[in-house]
Design a protein around this motif. Structure first.
Motif, PDB file in Angstrom:
ATOM      1  N   ASN A 146      10.348 -16.782 -24.055  1.00  0.00           N
ATOM      2  CA  ASN A 146      11.647 -17.207 -23.516  1.00  0.00           C
ATOM      3  C   ASN A 146      12.656 -17.466 -24.628  1.00  0.00           C
ATOM      4  OD1 ASN A 146      11.283 -17.053 -20.697  1.00  0.00           O
ATOM      5  ND2 ASN A 146      10.069 -18.921 -20.750  1.00  0.00           N
ATOM      6  N   GLN A 147      12.219 -18.073 -25.713  1.00  0.00           N
ATOM      7  CA  GLN A 147      13.114 -18.306 -26.853  1.00  0.00           C
ATOM      8  C   GLN A 147      13.557 -16.974 -27.468  1.00  0.00           C
ATOM      9  OE1 GLN A 147      13.824 -21.479 -25.983  1.00  0.00           O
ATOM     10  NE2 GLN A 147      14.154 -21.771 -28.146  1.00  0.00           N
ATOM     11  N   SER A 185      13.805 -14.084 -25.892  1.00  0.00           N
ATOM     12  CA  SER A 185      14.774 -13.457 -24.989  1.00  0.00           C
ATOM     13  C   SER A 185      16.131 -14.150 -25.078  1.00  0.00           C
ATOM     14  CB  SER A 185      14.257 -13.417 -23.554  1.00  0.00           C
ATOM     15  OG  SER A 185      14.053 -14.701 -23.030  1.00  0.00           O
ATOM     16  N   ASN A 186      16.159 -15.452 -25.316  1.00  0.00           N
ATOM     17  CA  ASN A 186      17.431 -16.161 -25.505  1.00  0.00           C
ATOM     18  C   ASN A 186      18.159 -15.652 -26.747  1.00  0.00           C
ATOM     19  OD1 ASN A 186      17.158 -17.802 -23.255  1.00  0.00           O
ATOM     20  ND2 ASN A 186      16.229 -19.484 -24.395  1.00  0.00           N
ATOM     21  N   ARG A 224      19.499 -12.242 -26.070  1.00  0.00           N
ATOM     22  CA  ARG A 224      20.637 -12.381 -25.146  1.00  0.00           C
ATOM     23  C   ARG A 224      21.915 -12.749 -25.911  1.00  0.00           C
ATOM     24  NH1 ARG A 224      21.561 -14.036 -19.507  1.00  0.00           N
ATOM     25  NH2 ARG A 224      23.514 -15.193 -19.459  1.00  0.00           N
ATOM     26  N   THR A 274      16.148  -5.153 -27.042  1.00  0.00           N
ATOM     27  CA  THR A 274      15.701  -5.215 -25.647  1.00  0.00           C
ATOM     28  C   THR A 274      14.744  -4.071 -25.352  1.00  0.00           C
ATOM     29  OG1 THR A 274      17.768  -6.277 -24.959  1.00  0.00           O
ATOM     30  CG2 THR A 274      16.472  -5.198 -23.240  1.00  0.00           C
ATOM     31  N   SER A 323      11.900 -13.827 -15.555  1.00  0.00           N
ATOM     32  CA  SER A 323      12.847 -14.721 -16.228  1.00  0.00           C
ATOM     33  C   SER A 323      13.418 -14.071 -17.485  1.00  0.00           C
ATOM     34  CB  SER A 323      12.164 -16.036 -16.587  1.00  0.00           C
ATOM     35  OG  SER A 323      11.083 -15.807 -17.472  1.00  0.00           O
ATOM     36  N   VAL A 324      12.628 -13.268 -18.153  1.00  0.00           N
ATOM     37  CA  VAL A 324      13.087 -12.563 -19.358  1.00  0.00           C
ATOM     38  C   VAL A 324      14.026 -11.424 -18.963  1.00  0.00           C
ATOM     39  CG1 VAL A 324      12.336 -11.113 -21.289  1.00  0.00           C
ATOM     40  CG2 VAL A 324      11.083 -13.204 -20.731  1.00  0.00           C
ATOM     41  N   ASP A 344      15.895 -11.151 -16.328  1.00  0.00           N
ATOM     42  CA  ASP A 344      17.176 -11.697 -15.874  1.00  0.00           C
ATOM     43  C   ASP A 344      18.090 -12.016 -17.054  1.00  0.00           C
ATOM     44  OD1 ASP A 344      16.491 -11.529 -13.227  1.00  0.00           O
ATOM     45  OD2 ASP A 344      15.993 -13.652 -13.008  1.00  0.00           O
ATOM     46  N   LYS A 345      17.531 -12.629 -18.079  1.00  0.00           N
ATOM     47  CA  LYS A 345      18.337 -13.010 -19.243  1.00  0.00           C
ATOM     48  C   LYS A 345      18.918 -11.801 -19.960  1.00  0.00           C
ATOM     49  CE  LYS A 345      15.706 -17.105 -20.376  1.00  0.00           C
ATOM     50  NZ  LYS A 345      14.765 -17.696 -21.307  1.00  0.00           N
ATOM     51  N   LEU A 346      18.173 -10.706 -19.991  1.00  0.00           N
ATOM     52  CA  LEU A 346      18.587  -9.548 -20.778  1.00  0.00           C
ATOM     53  C   LEU A 346      19.412  -8.539 -19.991  1.00  0.00           C
ATOM     54  CD1 LEU A 346      15.292  -9.021 -22.784  1.00  0.00           C
ATOM     55  CD2 LEU A 346      17.335 -10.293 -23.461  1.00  0.00           C
TER      56      LEU A 346
END
Length: 146
Positions: free
Chosen positions: A85-86, A88-89, A92, A112, A126-127, A129-131
């Motif tokens: 998650n970090q 992917s942030n 992003r 990506t 969740s990943v 969606d962020k990207l």
């Protein structure tokens, strides 16, 4: 743009350096990427996607590509959801770069793609969606509409 990557690299905490051949640059690792702990190493590289100064641009982008392409990357990322998650942030943030930083957006887009290839279709929603949201927003820009 400066990120923490430059500070971390200058302090010697990034275990690689540029290796110049006759006509191109490569990364020479002090330790094989399979043997490295990805937390926080891969996050430093991903944050470096927003760098704009040499040598940080090359090292961050190529280093992230090589870490994601490493044989143990999939297992390391899928076994640590917080790290994923970090990561992917950080990617992003590159995808959401201002219009003048088209090169940074393209680096985020490449990261990506590398992440998707690394995880071989096992990408948590969740990943994605962020990207995908910042990618879809840029897809309306003339230069990225193709």
């Amino acid at each position: 743009m400066h990120s923490n990557f430059g500070i971390v690299y200058d302090s010697g905490e990034i275990p690689c350096r540029i290796y110049h051949t006759g006509n191109r640059m490569l990364i020479q690792w002090d330790q094989h990427p399979d043997e490295l702990s990805y937390n926080p190493m891969i996050l430093n590289f991903a944050e470096g996607l927003r760098e704009s100064q040499h040598p940080y641009v090359f090292i961050a982008r190529q280093g992230l590509k090589e870490l994601l392409g490493s044989g143990g990357a999939k297992q390391k990322l899928l076994s640590d959801q917080f790290l994923l998650n970090q990561l992917s942030n950080a990617i992003r943030m590159a995808l959401m770069s201002p219009e003048k930083d088209g090169d940074v957006f393209e680096a985020g887009l490449s990261a990506t793609e590398d992440l998707c290839m690394c995880l071989e279709g096992e990408i948590p929603l969740s990943v994605l969606d962020k990207l995908l949201v910042p990618v879809s927003r840029k897809s309306f820009d003339k230069q990225y509409s193709q």
